[in-house]
Write a protein that holds these residues in place. Sequence first.
Motif, PDB file in Angstrom:
ATOM      1  N   THR A 152       0.843  -1.199   0.000  1.00 23.99           N
ATOM      2  CA  THR A 152       0.000   0.000   0.000  1.00 23.99           C
ATOM      3  C   THR A 152       0.878   1.248   0.000  1.00 23.99           C
ATOM      4  N   SER A 153       0.261   2.381  -0.284  1.00 27.91           N
ATOM      5  CA  SER A 153       1.017   3.628  -0.437  1.00 27.91           C
ATOM      6  C   SER A 153       1.686   4.075   0.860  1.00 27.91           C
ATOM      7  N   ASP A 154       1.192   3.595   1.995  1.00 23.84           N
ATOM      8  CA  ASP A 154       1.764   4.012   3.275  1.00 23.84           C
ATOM      9  C   ASP A 154       3.072   3.297   3.579  1.00 23.84           C
ATOM     10  N   ILE A 155       3.321   2.171   2.923  1.00 24.07           N
ATOM     11  CA  ILE A 155       4.524   1.390   3.223  1.00 24.07           C
ATOM     12  C   ILE A 155       5.728   2.024   2.539  1.00 24.07           C
ATOM     13  N   ALA A 156       6.688   2.422   3.342  1.00 24.72           N
ATOM     14  CA  ALA A 156       7.946   3.009   2.887  1.00 24.72           C
ATOM     15  C   ALA A 156       8.883   3.017   4.081  1.00 24.72           C
ATOM     16  N   GLY A 157      10.099   3.479   3.868  1.00 30.12           N
ATOM     17  CA  GLY A 157      10.966   3.707   5.004  1.00 30.12           C
ATOM     18  C   GLY A 157      10.504   4.946   5.753  1.00 30.12           C
ATOM     19  N   ARG A 158      11.018   5.130   6.949  1.00 32.53           N
ATOM     20  CA  ARG A 158      10.706   6.328   7.734  1.00 32.53           C
ATOM     21  C   ARG A 158      12.004   6.867   8.337  1.00 32.53           C
ATOM     22  N   SER A 159      12.141   8.200   8.300  1.00 30.58           N
ATOM     23  CA  SER A 159      13.277   8.836   8.965  1.00 30.58           C
ATOM     24  C   SER A 159      12.746   9.925   9.884  1.00 30.58           C
ATOM     25  N   PHE A 160      13.437  10.126  11.023  1.00 30.20           N
ATOM     26  CA  PHE A 160      12.883  10.980  12.071  1.00 30.20           C
ATOM     27  C   PHE A 160      13.954  11.272  13.110  1.00 30.20           C
ATOM     28  N   HIS A 161      13.634  12.131  14.056  1.00 30.33           N
ATOM     29  CA  HIS A 161      14.474  12.319  15.235  1.00 30.33           C
ATOM     30  C   HIS A 161      14.311  11.092  16.128  1.00 30.33           C
ATOM     31  N   ASN A 162      15.400  10.435  16.444  1.00 32.73           N
ATOM     32  CA  ASN A 162      15.353   9.215  17.248  1.00 32.73           C
ATOM     33  C   ASN A 162      14.642   9.442  18.582  1.00 32.73           C
ATOM     34  N   GLY A 163      14.949  10.552  19.242  1.00 33.31           N
ATOM     35  CA  GLY A 163      14.356  10.830  20.550  1.00 33.31           C
ATOM     36  C   GLY A 163      12.851  10.993  20.499  1.00 33.31           C
ATOM     37  N   ARG A 164      12.355  11.636  19.459  1.00 28.91           N
ATOM     38  CA  ARG A 164      10.904  11.818  19.325  1.00 28.91           C
ATOM     39  C   ARG A 164      10.207  10.473  19.148  1.00 28.91           C
ATOM     40  N   PHE A 165      10.821   9.611  18.367  1.00 32.42           N
ATOM     41  CA  PHE A 165      10.252   8.284  18.125  1.00 32.42           C
ATOM     42  C   PHE A 165      10.171   7.489  19.429  1.00 32.42           C
ATOM     43  N   ILE A 166      11.255   7.507  20.196  1.00 33.55           N
ATOM     44  CA  ILE A 166      11.281   6.767  21.456  1.00 33.55           C
ATOM     45  C   ILE A 166      10.270   7.332  22.441  1.00 33.55           C
ATOM     46  N   GLN A 167      10.196   8.660  22.564  1.00 29.59           N
ATOM     47  CA  GLN A 167       9.249   9.261  23.504  1.00 29.59           C
ATOM     48  C   GLN A 167       7.807   8.937  23.133  1.00 29.59           C
ATOM     49  N   LYS A 168       7.538   8.850  21.849  1.00 31.40           N
ATOM     50  CA  LYS A 168       6.189   8.505  21.403  1.00 31.40           C
ATOM     51  C   LYS A 168       5.835   7.084  21.841  1.00 31.40           C
ATOM     52  N   MET A 169       6.777   6.168  21.729  1.00 34.86           N
ATOM     53  CA  MET A 169       6.517   4.794  22.173  1.00 34.86           C
ATOM     54  C   MET A 169       6.368   4.728  23.685  1.00 34.86           C
ATOM     55  N   ARG A 170       7.140   5.524  24.412  1.00 34.69           N
ATOM     56  CA  ARG A 170       6.992   5.550  25.866  1.00 34.69           C
ATOM     57  C   ARG A 170       5.618   6.083  26.272  1.00 34.69           C
ATOM     58  N   GLU A 171       5.109   7.035  25.504  1.00 31.60           N
ATOM     59  CA  GLU A 171       3.751   7.531  25.772  1.00 31.60           C
ATOM     60  C   GLU A 171       2.727   6.422  25.590  1.00 31.60           C
ATOM     61  N   ARG A 172       2.953   5.575  24.599  1.00 28.84           N
ATOM     62  CA  ARG A 172       2.039   4.453  24.390  1.00 28.84           C
ATOM     63  C   ARG A 172       2.122   3.466  25.554  1.00 28.84           C
ATOM     64  N   ILE A 173       3.325   3.268  26.091  1.00 30.34           N
ATOM     65  CA  ILE A 173       3.483   2.392  27.254  1.00 30.34           C
ATOM     66  C   ILE A 173       2.653   2.906  28.421  1.00 30.34           C
ATOM     67  N   ALA A 174       2.640   4.224  28.600  1.00 31.28           N
ATOM     68  CA  ALA A 174       1.946   4.833  29.737  1.00 31.28           C
ATOM     69  C   ALA A 174       0.442   4.595  29.702  1.00 31.28           C
ATOM     70  N   THR A 175      -0.098   4.213  28.561  1.00 30.86           N
ATOM     71  CA  THR A 175      -1.539   3.951  28.453  1.00 30.86           C
ATOM     72  C   THR A 175      -1.913   2.561  28.955  1.00 30.86           C
ATOM     73  N   LEU A 176      -0.923   1.714  29.226  1.00 30.94           N
ATOM     74  CA  LEU A 176      -1.185   0.338  29.658  1.00 30.94           C
ATOM     75  C   LEU A 176      -1.035   0.247  31.175  1.00 30.94           C
ATOM     76  N   LYS A 177      -2.078  -0.128  31.865  1.00 31.62           N
ATOM     77  CA  LYS A 177      -2.064  -0.180  33.330  1.00 31.62           C
ATOM     78  C   LYS A 177      -1.194  -1.312  33.870  1.00 31.62           C
ATOM     79  N   ASN A 178      -0.977  -2.339  33.064  1.00 38.94           N
ATOM     80  CA  ASN A 178      -0.190  -3.483  33.526  1.00 38.94           C
ATOM     81  C   ASN A 178       1.298  -3.338  33.217  1.00 38.94           C
ATOM     82  N   VAL A 179       1.710  -2.151  32.733  1.00 39.24           N
ATOM     83  CA  VAL A 179       3.117  -1.888  32.465  1.00 39.24           C
ATOM     84  C   VAL A 179       3.579  -0.719  33.323  1.00 39.24           C
ATOM     85  N   THR A 180       4.650  -0.931  34.085  1.00 40.81           N
ATOM     86  CA  THR A 180       5.231   0.108  34.926  1.00 40.81           C
ATOM     87  C   THR A 180       6.547   0.563  34.318  1.00 40.81           C
TER      88      THR A 180
END
Length: 526
Positions: A152-180
């Motif tokens: 599909t058209s969305d599939i490609a490589g991605r480039s970004f600031h490494n720190g922003r990518f990691i912080q975004k994933m950490r925000e997703r972790i914070a939504t899970l009550k069973n993960v500290t």
Amino acid sequence: MDYQYVLGGVLVSLLGSVFFMIINTTLSGEKKKVSNGVNGNGYVWMPSQNGSFVPDIARGTDVVIVGAGVAGAALAYTLGKEGRRVHVIERDLSEPDRIVGELLQPGGYLKLIELGLEDCANESIDAQKVFGYVLYKNGNATKLSYPLENYTSDIAGRSFHNGRFIQKMRERIATLKNVTLEQGTVTTLIEEKGTIKGVMYKNKAGEEMRSYAPLTIVCDGCFSNLRRNLCTPNVENPSCFVGLILENCDLPHANHGHVILGDPSPILFYPISGTEVRCLVDVPGTKVPSVANGEMAKYLTNVVAPQVPPQLSKAFLASVEKGNIRTMQNKSMPAHPQPTPGAILLGDAFNMRHPLTGGGMTVALSDIVLLRDLLRPLTDLNDAPALCEYLESFYTLRKPVSSTINTLAGALYKVFCASPDPARQEMREACFDYLSLGGLCARGPISLLSGLNPRPIHLFLHFFAVAVYGVGRLMIPFPTPKRVWLGTRLLLGASGIIFPIIKGEGVRQMFFPATIPAYYRAPPLQ
């Protein structure tokens, strides 16, 4: 009658003493329960080796993860979604500021989708789509596009600031009550009779803590201080990266990585936001010119700038003059695990390759998908020896992806570096011209690099096709003794590049994984 009062007084005193002893024993028992039990903060107080008491996370955790970088954060979210109770300990929860880990290949992005984390690498962090590479050599350029026609058209490589990518994933972790997710520095693995039971760490306040779980997963990055317990590390330092950010400039080919086959080694450019382009200058060896005394700025201005494409030259020199120059040691380490009950290694703590091809995150995310699938049938992780034996299959099943990307990264770096050896020069010329032929000669190698075709045998065939192509060119218009000797040395040089890398990966694991018993390992009975 007086003796009656005396006798009564004695009886009352005895009963009072018995009553006092009962009360005292009860209160002491309650104090003991509080001292060794769970307090209001969810900790258990346990004696440490020096006799003091160390707070211990209550044993309600399924998995302890050391590190919350790309691998640790993605793994924590994935296992949390699976219903596992996860405790993540990360040394520094502020946004990382790195000059690598900024380009995710299409194969890695597909794994990110499998993990449900694709929205962490989109417009919310100003991530840029990448559709391929452009190679430059002596003023000539060849464009290599990812084979994305069947996606599909969305599939490609991605480039970004490494720190922003990691912080975004950490925000997703914070939504899970069973993960500290906790900030702390893990100092050691807790081992009992050869089995890892958890970790000891210092929390943000500097208190010494312990966290126990049936499975500890160490992914604390390339500088891991725990890997020696779980693998046989053989770390090499082939080169250093010098990092710059070019601002408000357009790449000659939008949404493509640019690789200049410079002298002495490659120079990379790729977008990391809508207004910024990352430049990475490779410097062979472990020493680089000093940034502090201005030697680095002179090197970049006098040696590197003349090799930069004209469209980027002005922005490059402006970035050098601005002075925000970063350096980082590149590392390479084949995976040589020591299967240990109760623990496993992941990410750069486990396996590294030269970052020239941007394959590190693709390998890590692929490993996480594989590990998730292996753990999915298991509801109980407490049988550490059985779990360890079962997870030996992980090391074999990961090989198609990891060995392809690792071998390609190491081989390409050596081929792309300049050399005074005429045979190596011919190999470099042959590689550029082979890729410039287009068709299968370009599509095959770029599909390997992108992580979309993780087949080691295809890599092996293309690598020696380049070598044979180089020898064939030397035989035209007719072979001479000098040309035959140069062709022979070219083949020997190509073998000297790729065979040591294959040996490090493991010939049998890389090309014949189905012959290894662990390949067929079934989940332990629950």
